[in-house]
Structures are given as structure tokens and as C-alpha cells.
Design a protein around this motif. Structure first.
Motif, mmCIF file in Angstrom:
data_model
loop_
_atom_site.group_PDB
_atom_site.id
_atom_site.type_symbol
_atom_site.label_atom_id
_atom_site.label_comp_id
_atom_site.label_asym_id
_atom_site.label_seq_id
_atom_site.Cartn_x
_atom_site.Cartn_y
_atom_site.Cartn_z
ATOM 1 N N THR A 131 0.834 -1.202 0.000
ATOM 2 C CA THR A 131 0.000 0.000 0.000
ATOM 3 C C THR A 131 0.867 1.249 0.000
ATOM 4 O OG1 THR A 131 -1.748 -1.157 1.175
ATOM 5 C CG2 THR A 131 -1.785 1.239 1.270
ATOM 6 N N LEU A 132 1.888 1.248 0.820
ATOM 7 C CA LEU A 132 2.775 2.401 0.863
ATOM 8 C C LEU A 132 3.530 2.568 -0.447
ATOM 9 C CD1 LEU A 132 4.156 2.035 4.499
ATOM 10 C CD2 LEU A 132 2.393 3.603 3.669
ATOM 11 N N ALA B 77 -1.965 10.613 0.952
ATOM 12 C CA ALA B 77 -1.585 9.304 0.425
ATOM 13 C C ALA B 77 -1.141 8.366 1.541
ATOM 14 C CB ALA B 77 -0.488 9.459 -0.612
ATOM 15 N N ILE B 78 -0.511 8.913 2.549
ATOM 16 C CA ILE B 78 -0.079 8.108 3.696
ATOM 17 C C ILE B 78 -0.764 8.673 4.932
ATOM 18 C CG2 ILE B 78 1.885 7.254 5.003
ATOM 19 C CD1 ILE B 78 3.635 7.821 2.589
ATOM 20 N N ASP B 79 -1.990 8.274 5.160
ATOM 21 C CA ASP B 79 -2.762 8.722 6.315
ATOM 22 C C ASP B 79 -2.698 7.643 7.388
ATOM 23 O OD1 ASP B 79 -4.415 10.090 7.987
ATOM 24 O OD2 ASP B 79 -6.260 9.612 6.914
ATOM 25 N N PRO B 80 -1.950 7.881 8.469
ATOM 26 C CA PRO B 80 -1.787 6.824 9.475
ATOM 27 C C PRO B 80 -3.090 6.441 10.165
ATOM 28 C CG PRO B 80 -0.741 8.863 10.213
ATOM 29 C CD PRO B 80 -1.193 9.079 8.806
ATOM 30 N N VAL B 81 -3.997 7.384 10.342
ATOM 31 C CA VAL B 81 -5.274 7.062 10.985
ATOM 32 C C VAL B 81 -6.089 6.110 10.107
ATOM 33 C CG1 VAL B 81 -7.436 8.016 11.843
ATOM 34 C CG2 VAL B 81 -5.300 9.229 12.260
ATOM 35 N N ALA B 82 -6.132 6.366 8.807
ATOM 36 C CA ALA B 82 -6.879 5.500 7.893
ATOM 37 C C ALA B 82 -6.249 4.110 7.817
ATOM 38 C CB ALA B 82 -6.939 6.121 6.506
ATOM 39 N N LEU B 83 -4.918 4.051 7.756
ATOM 40 C CA LEU B 83 -4.245 2.762 7.694
ATOM 41 C C LEU B 83 -4.457 1.964 8.980
ATOM 42 C CD1 LEU B 83 -0.880 3.724 5.954
ATOM 43 C CD2 LEU B 83 -2.786 2.456 4.983
#
Length: 77
Positions: free
Chosen positions: A21-22, A37-43
């Protein structure tokens, strides 16, 4: 045994899915509305939801299988 195997598949899936994904952030950047693109909360939310569903989906059948008498199961076959 069932629960352990499912947790191993979960760990493998998260272990492969997160780096992929990253790595694919440039390709999916245009499809994400309101997220970076790199949203830690969503991941982390996605990982938590998948983990919870895996645990629930394996815990119920494992609990049911643990309650079956082994002699009854062998006679049925």
C-alpha cells in the motif's frame, strides 16, 4: 489451532499489504478524496477493522469446535 492459523494469515496479510500500500501511494493518490496518500489514521483503522473481523470470524467456529466431544466427532465420520 484454527485461531492460530488464522492469526498467522492475518500477520502475513498485514505484513505484505502495508508495504504494498505504501509503495502504491502514487497510483492511488488521485483516488483518495480528503485523505493524504499516507494517512496513518486510515491505515490503522483499516488494520484494526480487518484484525477484529478475523478474530471474530475465527473465534466463533473455534469455540464451537472446542465444545464437540472428540468421540462423537470420530463416530460421525
Amino acid at each position: 489451532m484454527l485461531h492460530r492459523e488464522s492469526m498467522m494469515l492475518l500477520v502475513i496479510g498485514v505484513g505484505l499489504g502495508l508495504p504494498l500500500t505504501l509503495a502504491a501511494t502514487k497510483a492511488i493518490k488521485h483516488q483518495l478524496f480528503g485523505l493524504s496518500a499516507i494517512d496513518p489514521v486510515a491505515l490503522l483503522t483499516a488494520i484494526a477493522v480487518v484484525s477484529a473481523m478475523t478474530i471474530l470470524a475465527t473465534w466463533i467456529p473455534a469455540r464451537r469446535a472446542a465444545r464437540v466431544d472428540p468421540l462423537t466427532a470420530l463416530r460421525y465420520e
